[in-house]
Scaffold this active site. Structure first.
Site, short mmCIF file in Angstrom:
data_model
loop_
_atom_site.label_atom_id
_atom_site.label_comp_id
_atom_site.label_asym_id
_atom_site.label_seq_id
_atom_site.Cartn_x
_atom_site.Cartn_y
_atom_site.Cartn_z
N ASP A 170 0.83 -1.30 -0.13
CA ASP A 170 0.24 0.04 -0.07
C ASP A 170 0.74 1.20 0.01
O ASP A 170 2.05 1.39 0.10
CB ASP A 170 -1.19 -0.07 1.10
CG ASP A 170 -0.41 0.21 2.28
OD1 ASP A 170 0.92 0.30 2.51
OD2 ASP A 170 -1.32 0.71 3.47
N CYS A 171 0.33 2.28 -0.22
CA CYS A 171 0.80 3.69 -0.11
C CYS A 171 1.70 4.23 0.67
O CYS A 171 2.77 4.63 0.79
CB CYS A 171 -0.52 4.85 -0.59
SG CYS A 171 -1.46 5.02 0.77
N SER A 172 1.13 4.02 1.99
CA SER A 172 1.68 4.45 3.39
C SER A 172 3.08 3.60 3.51
O SER A 172 4.20 3.78 4.37
CB SER A 172 1.14 4.56 4.51
OG SER A 172 0.39 3.12 4.77
N HIS A 197 -4.95 8.08 1.42
CA HIS A 197 -3.83 7.66 0.38
C HIS A 197 -2.78 8.63 0.48
O HIS A 197 -3.01 9.98 0.94
CB HIS A 197 -4.55 7.67 -1.04
CG HIS A 197 -3.45 7.37 -2.32
ND1 HIS A 197 -3.22 6.04 -2.37
CD2 HIS A 197 -2.75 7.93 -3.32
CE1 HIS A 197 -2.35 5.89 -3.23
NE2 HIS A 197 -2.14 6.93 -3.76
N HIS A 242 3.90 7.33 -6.01
CA HIS A 242 2.77 6.79 -5.08
C HIS A 242 2.62 5.41 -5.33
O HIS A 242 2.90 4.74 -6.62
CB HIS A 242 1.83 7.53 -4.99
CG HIS A 242 0.74 7.14 -6.37
ND1 HIS A 242 -0.60 6.88 -6.32
CD2 HIS A 242 0.91 7.56 -7.47
CE1 HIS A 242 -1.00 6.78 -7.45
NE2 HIS A 242 -0.05 7.37 -8.27
#
Length: 240
Positions: free
Chosen positions: A145-147, A198, A210
């Protein structure tokens, strides 16, 4: 994928050790202290399995692509080398890990100025454009995922960014879009209205890097594109 240099791949599930006091080059994030590094795999699946095994024991682990071309696993953040070594030896006695290396604060890619560190953060993130990130949980086929991307990029550069996009949103200095500089984080509400879900790394020129989501590759996008323009929540800076 093995041609990517100096980067990192993955993260702890769920989107440490005591925080280290920040130094003069960062007012908003503590520096990484002493971490524990294990494994040296040519096959990413082995790193994924080790990461997942540690995570299931409650250890906040992530894996990354080392400059040697091998995948390594890193976890925790201790205030001193003695504490890190004691923790590593305890895990070794329990046969949870084998050979380990203590990562020292000076091992990180520190820069003499925040401008230099900003450039390094963007350079690190750009190495992973086109790379499909992999989650270190139960299934090696699950997306990244993004984080996770933002956390690992920052930590590889010696800044202890927290795990989730919402935690990242709460830290740092809120800045106007016109104040954006390279390395700042930009946030979006993609899952529900007015709720951060996001995050990406601003790369300059209205662009950000990203991880779009499960099964997709790291990419560059535009803040002015219709999708992200309509979902933009704001930005945070973690450097002077």
């Amino acid at each position: 994928m093995t041609a990517i240099i100096g980067g990192l791949l993955l993260l702890a599930a769920g989107c440490g050790r005591p925080a280290i006091r920040p130094d003069t080059s960062s007012d908003y994030l503590p520096r990484m202290g002493f971490s524990i590094q294990v494994g040296a795999f040519s096959n990413i699946d082995n790193a994924v399995r080790l990461t997942g095994s540690l995570q299931r024991r409650g250890i906040n682990a992530y894996h990354f692509l080392h400059t040697s071309g091998l995948y390594k696993v890193r976890f925790e953040n201790h205030t001193n080398k003695v504490a890190a070594r004691k923790r590593a030896e305890d895990l070794k006695r329990k046969k949870i890990i084998e050979v380990y290396y203590i990562v020292k604060p000076q091992d990180y890619a520190h820069r003499d100025s925040s401008a230099g560190l900003r450039e390094e953060i963007v350079t690190t993130a750009k190495r992973y454009v086109g790379v499909p990130y992999r989650w270190g949980g139960e299934s090696p086929s699950t997306g990244f995922d993004c984080s996770g991307l933002t956390m690992v990029v920052y930590r590889i550069n010696g800044l202890n960014l927290p795990r989730s996009s919402r935690q990242q949103w709460k830290m740092g200095k809120p800045i106007d879009r016109r104040q954006l500089q390279k390395g700042d984080l930009v946030f979006f509400a993609t899952a529900s209205r007015n709720r951060v879900s996001h995050v990406g790394i601003y790369a300059g020129g209205d662009k950000f890097l990203h991880a779009p989501g499960r099964g997709r590759r790291i990419k560059t996008a535009s803040l002015s594109g219709k999708y992200f323009k309509n979902r933009y929540m704001g930005a945070r800076s973690y450097l002077n």
